[in-house]
Design a protein around this motif. Structure first.
Motif, PDB file in Angstrom:
ATOM      1  N   SER A   1      39.730  55.312  46.426  1.00 24.62           N
ATOM      2  CA  SER A   1      40.462  54.306  47.193  1.00 24.62           C
ATOM      3  C   SER A   1      41.587  54.997  47.943  1.00 24.62           C
ATOM      4  O   SER A   1      42.291  55.838  47.378  1.00 24.62           O
ATOM      5  CB  SER A   1      41.014  53.250  46.238  1.00 24.62           C
ATOM      6  OG  SER A   1      42.118  52.580  46.802  1.00 24.62           O
TER       7      SER A   1
ATOM      8  N   HIS B   1      43.179  40.891  46.940  1.00 23.94           N
ATOM      9  CA  HIS B   1      43.264  40.206  45.649  1.00 23.94           C
ATOM     10  C   HIS B   1      44.322  39.112  45.776  1.00 23.94           C
ATOM     11  O   HIS B   1      45.371  39.317  46.406  1.00 23.94           O
ATOM     12  CB  HIS B   1      43.650  41.218  44.566  1.00 23.94           C
ATOM     13  CG  HIS B   1      43.677  40.657  43.186  1.00 23.94           C
ATOM     14  ND1 HIS B   1      44.770  39.959  42.689  1.00 23.94           N
ATOM     15  CD2 HIS B   1      42.767  40.694  42.174  1.00 23.94           C
ATOM     16  CE1 HIS B   1      44.518  39.593  41.443  1.00 23.94           C
ATOM     17  NE2 HIS B   1      43.323  40.019  41.109  1.00 23.94           N
TER      18      HIS B   1
ATOM     19  N   HIS C   1      47.564  40.678  43.650  1.00 26.80           N
ATOM     20  CA  HIS C   1      47.970  42.072  43.789  1.00 26.80           C
ATOM     21  C   HIS C   1      47.507  42.726  45.077  1.00 26.80           C
ATOM     22  O   HIS C   1      47.570  43.948  45.209  1.00 26.80           O
ATOM     23  CB  HIS C   1      47.482  42.874  42.582  1.00 26.80           C
ATOM     24  CG  HIS C   1      48.012  42.363  41.282  1.00 26.80           C
ATOM     25  ND1 HIS C   1      49.359  42.384  40.974  1.00 26.80           N
ATOM     26  CD2 HIS C   1      47.384  41.804  40.218  1.00 26.80           C
ATOM     27  CE1 HIS C   1      49.536  41.867  39.767  1.00 26.80           C
ATOM     28  NE2 HIS C   1      48.359  41.504  39.291  1.00 26.80           N
TER      29      HIS C   1
ATOM     30  N   GLN D   1      44.584  46.203  44.767  1.00 21.73           N
ATOM     31  CA  GLN D   1      43.808  45.741  43.624  1.00 21.73           C
ATOM     32  C   GLN D   1      42.364  45.449  44.027  1.00 21.73           C
ATOM     33  O   GLN D   1      41.426  45.748  43.277  1.00 21.73           O
ATOM     34  CB  GLN D   1      44.443  44.499  43.012  1.00 21.73           C
ATOM     35  CG  GLN D   1      43.778  44.048  41.715  1.00 21.73           C
ATOM     36  CD  GLN D   1      43.929  45.089  40.622  1.00 21.73           C
ATOM     37  OE1 GLN D   1      45.040  45.457  40.250  1.00 21.73           O
ATOM     38  NE2 GLN D   1      42.808  45.579  40.103  1.00 21.73           N
ATOM     39  N   ALA D   2      42.188  44.894  45.208  1.00 23.84           N
ATOM     40  CA  ALA D   2      40.830  44.615  45.683  1.00 23.84           C
ATOM     41  C   ALA D   2      40.040  45.908  45.861  1.00 23.84           C
ATOM     42  O   ALA D   2      38.844  45.973  45.537  1.00 23.84           O
ATOM     43  CB  ALA D   2      40.883  43.836  46.999  1.00 23.84           C
ATOM     44  N   ARG D   3      40.689  46.944  46.372  1.00 24.33           N
ATOM     45  CA  ARG D   3      40.014  48.237  46.519  1.00 24.33           C
ATOM     46  C   ARG D   3      39.659  48.817  45.161  1.00 24.33           C
ATOM     47  O   ARG D   3      38.556  49.338  44.955  1.00 24.33           O
ATOM     48  CB  ARG D   3      40.901  49.213  47.295  1.00 24.33           C
ATOM     49  CG  ARG D   3      41.192  48.804  48.717  1.00 24.33           C
ATOM     50  CD  ARG D   3      41.719  49.927  49.592  1.00 24.33           C
ATOM     51  NE  ARG D   3      42.577  50.887  48.962  1.00 24.33           N
ATOM     52  CZ  ARG D   3      43.870  51.061  49.258  1.00 24.33           C
ATOM     53  NH1 ARG D   3      44.463  50.273  50.148  1.00 24.33           N
ATOM     54  NH2 ARG D   3      44.564  52.008  48.670  1.00 24.33           N
ATOM     55  N   LEU D   4      40.594  48.759  44.225  1.00 30.74           N
ATOM     56  CA  LEU D   4      40.338  49.298  42.890  1.00 30.74           C
ATOM     57  C   LEU D   4      39.202  48.546  42.193  1.00 30.74           C
ATOM     58  O   LEU D   4      38.364  49.154  41.519  1.00 30.74           O
ATOM     59  CB  LEU D   4      41.605  49.234  42.046  1.00 30.74           C
ATOM     60  CG  LEU D   4      42.758  50.142  42.497  1.00 30.74           C
ATOM     61  CD1 LEU D   4      43.997  49.889  41.650  1.00 30.74           C
ATOM     62  CD2 LEU D   4      42.351  51.605  42.409  1.00 30.74           C
ATOM     63  N   ASP D   5      39.188  47.238  42.366  1.00 30.26           N
ATOM     64  CA  ASP D   5      38.109  46.440  41.770  1.00 30.26           C
ATOM     65  C   ASP D   5      36.755  46.871  42.331  1.00 30.26           C
ATOM     66  O   ASP D   5      35.759  46.970  41.598  1.00 30.26           O
ATOM     67  CB  ASP D   5      38.336  44.946  42.028  1.00 30.26           C
ATOM     68  CG  ASP D   5      39.509  44.383  41.232  1.00 30.26           C
ATOM     69  OD1 ASP D   5      39.961  45.051  40.269  1.00 30.26           O
ATOM     70  OD2 ASP D   5      39.970  43.276  41.582  1.00 30.26           O
ATOM     71  N   TYR D   6      36.723  47.129  43.634  1.00 32.36           N
ATOM     72  CA  TYR D   6      35.463  47.563  44.249  1.00 32.36           C
ATOM     73  C   TYR D   6      35.035  48.923  43.701  1.00 32.36           C
ATOM     74  O   TYR D   6      33.854  49.131  43.377  1.00 32.36           O
ATOM     75  CB  TYR D   6      35.607  47.638  45.767  1.00 32.36           C
ATOM     76  CG  TYR D   6      34.332  48.113  46.439  1.00 32.36           C
ATOM     77  CD1 TYR D   6      33.356  47.213  46.828  1.00 32.36           C
ATOM     78  CD2 TYR D   6      34.109  49.479  46.653  1.00 32.36           C
ATOM     79  CE1 TYR D   6      32.172  47.641  47.407  1.00 32.36           C
ATOM     80  CE2 TYR D   6      32.930  49.919  47.234  1.00 32.36           C
ATOM     81  CZ  TYR D   6      31.969  49.000  47.604  1.00 32.36           C
ATOM     82  OH  TYR D   6      30.797  49.434  48.162  1.00 32.36           O
TER      83      TYR D   6
ATOM     84  N   ARG E   1      35.736  50.317  40.844  1.00 29.73           N
ATOM     85  CA  ARG E   1      35.273  50.179  39.452  1.00 29.73           C
ATOM     86  C   ARG E   1      33.873  49.568  39.393  1.00 29.73           C
ATOM     87  O   ARG E   1      33.022  50.002  38.610  1.00 29.73           O
ATOM     88  CB  ARG E   1      36.276  49.349  38.663  1.00 29.73           C
ATOM     89  CG  ARG E   1      37.606  50.064  38.421  1.00 29.73           C
ATOM     90  CD  ARG E   1      38.477  49.300  37.435  1.00 29.73           C
ATOM     91  NE  ARG E   1      39.706  50.036  37.163  1.00 29.73           N
ATOM     92  CZ  ARG E   1      40.885  49.758  37.721  1.00 29.73           C
ATOM     93  NH1 ARG E   1      40.986  48.743  38.573  1.00 29.73           N
ATOM     94  NH2 ARG E   1      41.946  50.481  37.432  1.00 29.73           N
ATOM     95  N   SER E   2      33.627  48.560  40.220  1.00 29.05           N
ATOM     96  CA  SER E   2      32.303  47.928  40.199  1.00 29.05           C
ATOM     97  C   SER E   2      31.241  48.884  40.723  1.00 29.05           C
ATOM     98  O   SER E   2      30.118  48.926  40.197  1.00 29.05           O
ATOM     99  CB  SER E   2      32.317  46.641  41.033  1.00 29.05           C
ATOM    100  OG  SER E   2      32.530  46.925  42.407  1.00 29.05           O
TER     101      SER E   2
END
Length: 332
Positions: free
Chosen positions: A67, A117, A120, A124-129, A131-132
């Protein structure tokens, strides 16, 4: 004659600009934009990749995913292209167009996150992506600049000692805070080796790193919508918060003196000058993460500034006093 084997090894020797003629202050600016990736993030990226290789997490032909709001992505793109890795850069809509063009030129796969997100923000949206994506493909290697100690050590072992050697009579160092790697590495080095030197963290308004209320931010680089795991606020001697429009104002004033600086540099220099304003004659240094080339269509574009920053509900600050440098009329 110096000959290097890889483009990411291209770097200028430590270079400092004395801002006294522009700002009227003894403020030495460490310029980090003169390397193959154009920013201080090449130091971070090199350390992250080297650590992953040494620990066996990154093998020949592997795919890196990370990210980034821009500069680290370009730095990793340079290294990946040089070393034969594939690279997936997960960024968001605030990323500068020129940065996106560079990422594509380097052969990176660019994933653009366009929905933040709800609490956050985009980070946070980048980190969630990320991780998924890693959960779905175990062959991906996430370097995780946000938590890797290699990020901090790159600046503890390299950036900070170079500053200490170049400015032996230093009183105070100003460092911008994004992931916290540069700031933490420098703060911990000076605390351990030169404890009389104060280290002041500079953050952008709307970032939650030091407890400010989260707000929409438009300039990539400094600040965070998520508390950076690497940051320990207790290691800093002080913190300065700078609104984004003041970052732009400072960039324009520096340009009026002949220095084309990036947005994060405007934030750090603005914070430094405000902190120094009522503290007498001190020897100060600050870190300039990058130069202006990636901000031509944002920081230096009057239409963009008017659309994004003119109506921000942030407190007005008195104009900084520059040494004979006028502020362009169109910047609000």
């Amino acid at each position: 004659m110096t000959i290097v084997q890889h483009p990411f090894e291209i770097a200028a020797p430590p270079l400092f600009l004395d801002l006294n003629k522009i700002t009227g202050r003894r403020l030495y600016l460490k310029l980090e934009g003169h390397n193959a990736a154009g920013s201080i993030k090449l130091r971070t990226a090199s350390a992250l990749v080297r650590h992953a290789e040494q620990t066996g997490r990154l093998r020949p032909g592997a795919t890196i995913i990370e990210s980034s709001s821009g500069n680290l992505g370009v730095a990793l793109g340079v290294i990946a292209a040089s070393c034969g890795y594939r690279f997936i850069c997960v960024t968001d809509v605030r990323c500068n167009h020129s940065t996106l063009n560079l990422l594509h030129a380097l052969g990176a796969e660019v994933v653009m996150i366009d929905t933040p997100h709800p609490v956050h923000g985009f980070l946070q949206a980048r980190l969630d992506y990320v991780r998924s994506r890693c959960a779905a493909d175990p062959n991906l290697t996430w370097l995780n600049q946000y938590e890797s100690q290699a990020n901090r050590l790159a600046h503890y072992e390299g950036t900070a000692p170079a500053i200490a050697q170049a400015v032996p009579n230093l009183d105070v160092l100003f460092v911008g805070v994004g992931t916290g790697g540069t700031a933490m590495g420098c703060a911990q080095y000076f605390r351990e080796h030169h404890p009389r030197v104060r280290v002041v963290a500079v953050d952008t308004a709307g970032s939650v790193t030091f407890g400010d209320q989260p707000r929409t931010r438009y300039l990539p680089g400094l600040g965070s919508g998520v508390k950076p795991p690497l940051v320990d606020p207790t290691v800093f001697d002080d913190v300065v918060i700078v609104p984004e429009r003041e970052s732009v104002r400072c960039c324009r004033q520096l340009a009026g003196g002949g220095l084309l600086a990036g947005g994060s540099t405007g934030t750090v220099v603005s914070g430094a000058l405000r902190w120094l304003a009522d503290r007498g004659d001190m020897v100060a240094a600050a870190i300039s993460p990058d130069l202006a080339d990636r901000y031509a269509d944002t920081v230096y574009d009057d239409t963009w500034v008017e659309q994004h920053l003119a109506k921000q509900d942030l407190p007005d600050l008195p104009d900084l006093q520059f040494a004979g440098v006028a502020l362009p009329e169109k910047v609000s």
